[in-house]
Design a protein around this motif. Sequence first.
Motif, PDB file in Angstrom:
ATOM      1  N   CYS A   1       0.725  -1.432  -0.116  1.00 26.45           N
ATOM      2  CA  CYS A   1       0.158  -0.314  -0.701  1.00 26.45           C
ATOM      3  C   CYS A   1       0.573   1.110  -0.166  1.00 26.45           C
ATOM      4  O   CYS A   1       0.409   2.184  -0.344  1.00 26.45           O
ATOM      5  N   LEU A   2       2.254   0.931   0.082  1.00 29.86           N
ATOM      6  CA  LEU A   2       3.256   2.202   0.243  1.00 29.86           C
ATOM      7  C   LEU A   2       3.387   2.399  -1.124  1.00 29.86           C
ATOM      8  O   LEU A   2       3.982   1.133  -2.487  1.00 29.86           O
ATOM      9  N   VAL A   3       3.628   3.708  -1.635  1.00 28.42           N
ATOM     10  CA  VAL A   3       4.215   3.956  -2.943  1.00 28.42           C
ATOM     11  C   VAL A   3       5.969   4.738  -2.676  1.00 28.42           C
ATOM     12  O   VAL A   3       6.582   4.791  -2.254  1.00 28.42           O
ATOM     13  N   ARG A   4       6.866   3.448  -3.116  1.00 20.88           N
ATOM     14  CA  ARG A   4       8.240   3.798  -3.162  1.00 20.88           C
ATOM     15  C   ARG A   4       8.406   5.167  -4.475  1.00 20.88           C
ATOM     16  O   ARG A   4       8.368   4.600  -5.642  1.00 20.88           O
ATOM     17  N   ALA A   5       8.951   6.270  -3.729  1.00 23.20           N
ATOM     18  CA  ALA A   5       9.508   7.177  -4.443  1.00 23.20           C
ATOM     19  C   ALA A   5      11.190   7.044  -4.204  1.00 23.20           C
ATOM     20  O   ALA A   5      11.876   6.606  -3.550  1.00 23.20           O
ATOM     21  N   VAL A   6      11.412   7.425  -5.576  1.00 22.50           N
ATOM     22  CA  VAL A   6      12.879   7.153  -5.862  1.00 22.50           C
ATOM     23  C   VAL A   6      13.147   8.840  -6.279  1.00 22.50           C
ATOM     24  O   VAL A   6      12.340   9.389  -6.570  1.00 22.50           O
ATOM     25  N   ALA A   7      14.427   9.606  -6.772  1.00 20.02           N
ATOM     26  CA  ALA A   7      14.489  10.665  -7.874  1.00 20.02           C
ATOM     27  C   ALA A   7      14.292  10.954  -8.260  1.00 20.02           C
ATOM     28  O   ALA A   7      14.413  11.808  -8.883  1.00 20.02           O
ATOM     29  N   ASP A   8      14.254   9.996  -9.322  1.00 22.19           N
ATOM     30  CA  ASP A   8      14.013  10.115 -10.913  1.00 22.19           C
ATOM     31  C   ASP A   8      12.697  10.091 -10.632  1.00 22.19           C
ATOM     32  O   ASP A   8      11.866  10.145 -12.078  1.00 22.19           O
ATOM     33  N   THR A   9      11.787   9.286 -10.204  1.00 21.15           N
ATOM     34  CA  THR A   9       9.867   9.425  -9.899  1.00 21.15           C
ATOM     35  C   THR A   9       9.446  10.674  -9.135  1.00 21.15           C
ATOM     36  O   THR A   9       8.248  10.350  -9.573  1.00 21.15           O
ATOM     37  N   LEU A  10       9.713  11.128  -8.521  1.00 22.52           N
ATOM     38  CA  LEU A  10       9.464  12.369  -7.590  1.00 22.52           C
ATOM     39  C   LEU A  10       8.229  13.297  -8.741  1.00 22.52           C
ATOM     40  O   LEU A  10       7.216  13.674  -8.278  1.00 22.52           O
ATOM     41  N   ASP A  11       8.826  13.388  -9.340  1.00 25.19           N
ATOM     42  CA  ASP A  11       7.785  14.404 -10.489  1.00 25.19           C
ATOM     43  C   ASP A  11       6.810  13.398 -10.156  1.00 25.19           C
ATOM     44  O   ASP A  11       5.491  13.720 -10.130  1.00 25.19           O
ATOM     45  N   ASP A  12       6.768  12.353 -11.130  1.00 30.76           N
ATOM     46  CA  ASP A  12       5.764  11.515 -10.990  1.00 30.76           C
ATOM     47  C   ASP A  12       4.626  10.622 -10.514  1.00 30.76           C
ATOM     48  O   ASP A  12       2.943  10.788 -10.460  1.00 30.76           O
ATOM     49  N   VAL A  13       4.973  10.861  -8.809  1.00 31.94           N
ATOM     50  CA  VAL A  13       4.907   9.983  -8.294  1.00 31.94           C
ATOM     51  C   VAL A  13       4.228  11.396  -7.761  1.00 31.94           C
ATOM     52  O   VAL A  13       2.475  11.182  -6.986  1.00 31.94           O
TER      53      VAL A  13
END
Length: 252
Positions: A27-39
């Motif tokens: 149920c948690l979404v994992r964000a990384v630097a490259d996906t911050l905009d998308d998330v």
Amino acid sequence: MARAEKVDVLAAVEKSEAKYSHPEEPCLVRAVADTLDDVCLSDSEDVLLFSYIDTCHSCGQLKPVIKQLAKVFETEENITVAVMDGDKNYKKDFFSRDIEETYPILVLYKANKTRSNPKRYPNCVKYPHKHAKASELIQFIHDNGTVAFNVDTALSRARELQGETRQELKVYFEKQLKEEVMLQLFARGPCPDNFKNLTLLKSFKTYTEFSAEDEAAQEKLMRERDVCLLKDSTYKYWSRINEFAQQQLEDD
């Protein structure tokens, strides 16, 4: 002993983990630097982002609360709880300076269907405290977000999940007890079991709802501690250490 952690953002270098979903909690979404905009920057979703680093004790104690919150909103289509490892991910200028200087980072990115360029003008609100209960974060999202949800239902669900959160807080405390010199010092002093139980209850009071039964248990432990310390010949020594530790916490 929880404390926030300041970082030198001027010396930070951009970095990102590989893109992947959260390995532990679906149920948690994992964000990384490259996906911050998308998330985080969505025209339809409110996204609460929690970024942490390993040396931040407040972060470690917040992790179970964030999991609890994610489970609360698991069935809410347009509310997302995301996490990011700040040790391994940094995106220059994504956070404002006041947000990125101190961990834990807790920011609500609000859905906004009207802005022409959501990635250039993020509509976000920083959570103003370094500690939080699930109920406080639910209220924060309700008061500051744009997606409507039943706050009473969410709070009820949070209460159902509190036992799991307390168990994870206990596991974290036991881990810290093995690693933190100050905690080890108290654990080897007078009334070690009393100290451990009181410290754990204080953690529960900070990060979960505290019942009348909890209050009674805490008061009983405090009375027992006072009796134990007064009987111990090193009472004044331990009292001074306790005063010093409390001052350190206040300074943090």
